[in-house]
Enzyme design. Structure first.
Site, PDB file in Angstrom:
ATOM      1  N   HIS A 186       0.872  -1.188   0.000  1.00 21.01           N
ATOM      2  CA  HIS A 186       0.000   0.000   0.000  1.00 21.01           C
ATOM      3  C   HIS A 186       0.902   1.229   0.000  1.00 21.01           C
ATOM      4  O   HIS A 186       1.984   1.219   0.612  1.00 21.01           O
ATOM      5  CB  HIS A 186      -0.828   0.067   1.295  1.00 21.01           C
ATOM      6  CG  HIS A 186      -2.156  -0.634   1.259  1.00 21.01           C
ATOM      7  ND1 HIS A 186      -2.712  -1.184   2.390  1.00 21.01           N
ATOM      8  CD2 HIS A 186      -3.058  -0.828   0.260  1.00 21.01           C
ATOM      9  CE1 HIS A 186      -3.897  -1.704   2.090  1.00 21.01           C
ATOM     10  NE2 HIS A 186      -4.126  -1.504   0.802  1.00 21.01           N
ATOM     11  N   CYS A 280      -2.595   2.970   9.225  1.00 19.23           N
ATOM     12  CA  CYS A 280      -3.619   2.032   8.747  1.00 19.23           C
ATOM     13  C   CYS A 280      -4.846   2.032   9.656  1.00 19.23           C
ATOM     14  O   CYS A 280      -5.953   1.775   9.206  1.00 19.23           O
ATOM     15  CB  CYS A 280      -3.072   0.606   8.706  1.00 19.23           C
ATOM     16  SG  CYS A 280      -1.669   0.370   7.643  1.00 19.23           S
TER      17      CYS A 280
END
Ligand code: ARG
Length: 287
Positions: A186, A280
Site C-alpha cells: 500500500h 492504517c
C-alpha cells in the site's frame, strides 16, 4: 537588526529546524480491534500460523487512540464486526476530502464486506456525498492527500483506473505512483505527508519512473532507510507538528525532529503482524 554589541543577529530561516511547525486539530475514524486476528494471508506480513493476541492489539490500539486525544484530536469510532479481522485498518475504507467521501472496494474477498459497514457509517454520520467506487480502491491505504495533490499508489491493491475515478469523484489532481515491493503493498506503508510542504518516503518501494516523479514534486523530501521502512515507520500520522510513528523507527524520528516536528512513538507490534501500523488504523475525516 543589531544585537547588543552591534553584531548582526542572523535569523537563520535556512535550516529546517528553524521552522515552527503548527499542529491543526484533526478528526479521525478508528475501529477497535475487538475481532483482530490473522487467519488469512493477503500480504507478506501475515502468517496465519503465528500466535496473535487480540487483547494486546486492543491495548496498543487504545494507546494510539489516547495519543490522538491527548494531542487534542477528535476520534470517532465504528462498531467492529465479527468475521472481519482487518476492519481495524479503517484507513482502507474511505477517502474524505472537503466532506466528500469516496468509499472503498477491496481486492481480497475476505475484506470485501468492510466497505459497506463504512458506507453506512458515513450516511449515519451526516455525510451526503458518498460515492462507492467501481474499481478496486483501498482508500487511504493507497491515497494520500498532500493538501494539493492526491498521491495514488497502485501495483498490488488499488486499480490504476480507480485513480481517475478518485480524481472525478473528489475533484482533486491525482498523481499515480507505481509500487514495486510486495512488503510495501500500500502507498501508506511507503510514504506519508508531514505538512503541505514536506513528505517522507522509502524510494526503493517505487518504480524508477515514480521515484523521478517524487523527486520532481518533492525535491526536499525526507528519504527513509530500509530499516525505517521495515518496521512500517512510514505508516505514520502527522498533525502538522506531532508525528505519530512506530517506536522502532528511530532514524526516521531523528530526521522528523531535524525538520522541526515532534516525534511521538507508539508500539504497534501486534498490528504489524497483519501488515498495519498507526496510519492504517486511522482514517482522516477532512470535513
Ligand atoms: N491485513 C491488512 C491487509 O492486508 C492490512 C491493511 C493495512 N492497512 C493499510 N492502510 N496499509 O489488507
Amino acid at each position: 537588526f543589531a544585537g547588543p554589541g552591534d553584531e548582526p543577529i542572523v535569523l537563520d530561516v535556512t535550516t529546517p529546524a528553524a521552522q515552527v511547525r503548527v499542529p491543526t486539530t484533526r478528526r479521525y475514524l478508528m475501529c477497535p480491534p475487538a475481532y483482530f486476528t490473522v487467519e488469512y494471508a493477503i500480504n507478506p506480513w501475515m502468517d496465519p500460523t503465528q500466535p496473535i493476541s487480540t487483547s494486546l492489539a486492543v491495548e496498543q490500539w487504545t494507546a494510539l487512540k489516547e495519543t490522538y486525544e491527548r494531542l487534542g484530536h477528535r476520534v470517532e469510532t465504528i462498531e467492529p464486526q465479527p468475521g472481519l479481522p482487518d476492519m481495524v485498518f479503517s484507513a482502507n475504507s474511505g477517502t474524505v476530502i472537503d466532506g466528500q467521501v469516496l468509499g472503498s472496494r477491496f481486492r481480497a474477498p475476505q475484506r470485501a464486506a468492510e466497505a459497506d459497514h463504512f458506507r453506512r457509517w458515513f450516511l449515519a454520520n451526516g455525510y451526503r456525498d458518498v460515492v462507492m467506487p467501481e474499481r478496486t480502491n483501498e482508500a487511504e491505504g493507497d491515497f494520500t492527500w498532500t493538501g494539493r495533490y492526491l498521491l495514488a499508489g497502485t501495483g498490488f491493491r488499488t486499480d490504476p483506473l480507480a485513480h481517475s475515478e478518485a480524481q472525478e469523484a473528489l475533484g482533486v489532481p491525482v498523481i499515480s505512483l507505481q509500487l514495486t515491493d510486495p512488503r510495501y503493498y500500500h502507498l501508506d506503508v511507503a510514504l506519508f505527508v508531514l505538512a503541505d510542504d514536506l513528505i517522507a518516503y522509502y524510494p526503493d518501494a517505487f518504480s524508477p519512473g515514480s521515484r523521478r516523479v517524487l523527486r520532481r514534486l518533492f525535491p526536499n523530501a525526507i528519504l527513509a532507510t530500509a530499516e525505517d521502512a521495515a518496521c512500517l515507520g512510514l505508516n505514520a500520522v502527522s498533525d502538522g507538528r506531532h508525528v505519530i510513528l512506530p517506536v522502532e523507527a528511530t532514524a526516521l524520528a531523528d530526521q522528523v525532529a531535524q525538520h522541526g516536528f515532534e516525534p511521538v512513538f507508539v508500539d504497534i507490534s501486534e498490528l504489524r503482524k497483519s501488515g498495519g501500523g498507526p496510519k492504517c488504523c486511522t482514517m482522516e475525516l477532512r470535513d
